[in-house]
Design a protein around this motif. Structure first.
Motif, mmCIF file in Angstrom:
data_model
loop_
_atom_site.group_PDB
_atom_site.id
_atom_site.type_symbol
_atom_site.label_atom_id
_atom_site.label_comp_id
_atom_site.label_asym_id
_atom_site.label_seq_id
_atom_site.Cartn_x
_atom_site.Cartn_y
_atom_site.Cartn_z
ATOM 1 N N UNK A 88 0.868 -1.210 -0.023
ATOM 2 C CA UNK A 88 0.084 -0.117 -0.097
ATOM 3 C C UNK A 88 0.908 1.739 -0.264
ATOM 4 N N UNK A 89 2.279 1.299 0.224
ATOM 5 C CA UNK A 89 2.941 2.587 0.319
ATOM 6 C C UNK A 89 3.047 3.296 -0.960
ATOM 7 N N UNK A 90 2.533 2.798 -2.122
ATOM 8 C CA UNK A 90 2.204 3.964 -3.596
ATOM 9 C C UNK A 90 0.606 4.092 -3.630
ATOM 10 N N UNK A 91 0.173 4.080 -2.326
ATOM 11 C CA UNK A 91 -1.548 4.365 -2.158
ATOM 12 C C UNK A 91 -1.417 5.080 -1.751
ATOM 13 N N UNK A 92 -0.727 5.411 -0.172
ATOM 14 C CA UNK A 92 -0.852 6.887 0.326
ATOM 15 C C UNK A 92 -0.526 5.537 2.105
ATOM 16 N N UNK A 93 0.188 4.335 1.817
ATOM 17 C CA UNK A 93 -0.228 3.914 3.202
ATOM 18 C C UNK A 93 2.038 3.749 3.787
ATOM 19 N N UNK A 94 0.992 4.037 5.053
ATOM 20 C CA UNK A 94 2.495 4.121 5.540
ATOM 21 C C UNK A 94 2.843 3.006 6.928
ATOM 22 N N UNK A 95 4.806 3.741 7.045
ATOM 23 C CA UNK A 95 4.850 1.833 7.390
ATOM 24 C C UNK A 95 5.069 3.279 9.135
ATOM 25 N N UNK A 96 4.670 3.260 9.650
ATOM 26 C CA UNK A 96 4.351 3.364 10.850
ATOM 27 C C UNK A 96 3.577 3.211 12.196
ATOM 28 N N UNK A 97 2.443 1.953 11.947
ATOM 29 C CA UNK A 97 2.208 0.789 13.032
ATOM 30 C C UNK A 97 2.025 2.115 14.388
ATOM 31 N N UNK A 98 1.492 3.189 14.403
ATOM 32 C CA UNK A 98 1.568 3.473 16.382
ATOM 33 C C UNK A 98 3.013 3.939 16.302
ATOM 34 N N UNK A 99 3.741 3.795 15.522
ATOM 35 C CA UNK A 99 5.292 4.177 16.379
ATOM 36 C C UNK A 99 5.961 2.908 16.207
ATOM 37 N N UNK A 100 5.152 1.864 15.715
ATOM 38 C CA UNK A 100 6.252 0.233 16.465
ATOM 39 C C UNK A 100 7.157 0.072 14.882
ATOM 40 N N UNK A 101 6.942 0.816 14.044
ATOM 41 C CA UNK A 101 7.262 0.587 12.703
ATOM 42 C C UNK A 101 8.782 1.539 12.647
ATOM 43 N N UNK A 102 9.701 1.098 11.484
ATOM 44 C CA UNK A 102 10.591 1.698 10.896
ATOM 45 C C UNK A 102 10.620 1.263 9.844
ATOM 46 N N UNK A 103 11.096 2.516 8.770
ATOM 47 C CA UNK A 103 11.538 2.401 7.512
ATOM 48 C C UNK A 103 13.403 1.591 7.372
ATOM 49 N N UNK A 104 13.819 0.424 6.852
ATOM 50 C CA UNK A 104 15.028 0.357 6.890
ATOM 51 C C UNK A 104 15.744 0.348 5.481
ATOM 52 N N UNK A 105 16.695 0.316 4.665
ATOM 53 C CA UNK A 105 17.150 0.214 3.648
ATOM 54 C C UNK A 105 18.793 -1.234 3.379
ATOM 55 N N UNK A 106 18.665 -1.900 5.131
ATOM 56 C CA UNK A 106 19.028 -3.256 5.397
ATOM 57 C C UNK A 106 17.983 -4.621 4.855
ATOM 58 N N UNK A 107 18.250 -5.061 4.462
ATOM 59 C CA UNK A 107 17.366 -6.729 3.877
ATOM 60 C C UNK A 107 16.819 -7.483 5.147
ATOM 61 N N UNK A 108 16.044 -7.455 5.565
ATOM 62 C CA UNK A 108 15.534 -8.151 6.639
ATOM 63 C C UNK A 108 15.543 -9.873 6.112
ATOM 64 N N UNK A 109 15.803 -10.430 4.956
ATOM 65 C CA UNK A 109 15.238 -11.952 4.558
ATOM 66 C C UNK A 109 16.501 -12.639 5.393
ATOM 67 N N UNK A 110 16.089 -13.872 5.766
ATOM 68 C CA UNK A 110 17.244 -14.294 6.194
ATOM 69 C C UNK A 110 16.877 -15.574 5.953
ATOM 70 N N UNK A 111 17.498 -16.442 5.777
ATOM 71 C CA UNK A 111 17.562 -18.020 5.385
ATOM 72 C C UNK A 111 16.365 -17.936 4.663
ATOM 73 N N UNK A 112 15.257 -18.943 4.137
ATOM 74 C CA UNK A 112 14.685 -19.432 3.187
ATOM 75 C C UNK A 112 13.484 -18.353 3.002
#
Length: 119
Positions: A88-112
């Protein structure tokens, strides 16, 4: 110099400039993850919203799925937050979640577990 040669030179310079830009013309991938300082009860509320009314795809954080492990609140919330934000980011969705989230450029993928980052 002929008109055609001028056009060709201009076109080549334009392409070289476009390829050398570092001002966000070709944005780096970004992910929305849980803030490590957020208490688990706040993450749980945000996770419940993201996987419910928010419309995130939380199927891969279910038991026996690639993103279930590590089985902790931060990991599951991060997956859900990112799923919602990428959708939803391109439709106005945010990465806020009442202050519980943040944007990063570090890939959080792990294992599979591959965690998507869309433009």
């Amino acid at each position: 110099m002929s008109y055609l040669k001028q056009k060709i030179v201009f076109f080549i310079l334009f392409i070289m400039l476009a390829l050398s830009r570092s001002d966000g013309a070709f944005p780096e991938p970004q992910w929305c993850i849980a803030d490590e300082q957020t208490p688990d009860n706040v993450l749980q509320e945000a996770l419940d919203w993201a996987c419910g009314p928010g419309g995130a795809d939380c199927s891969l954080i279910q038991p026996n799925k690639p993103c279930f492990l590590p089985n902790n609140m931060k990991n599951h919330a991060s997956y859900a937050f990112n799923s919602y934000w990428q959708k939803f980011k391109n439709k106005g969705g945010s990465c806020y979640f009442n202050g519980a989230a943040m944007v990063t450029d570090l890939d959080p993928s792990h294992g599979a577990c591959h965690i998507a980052a869309l433009p």
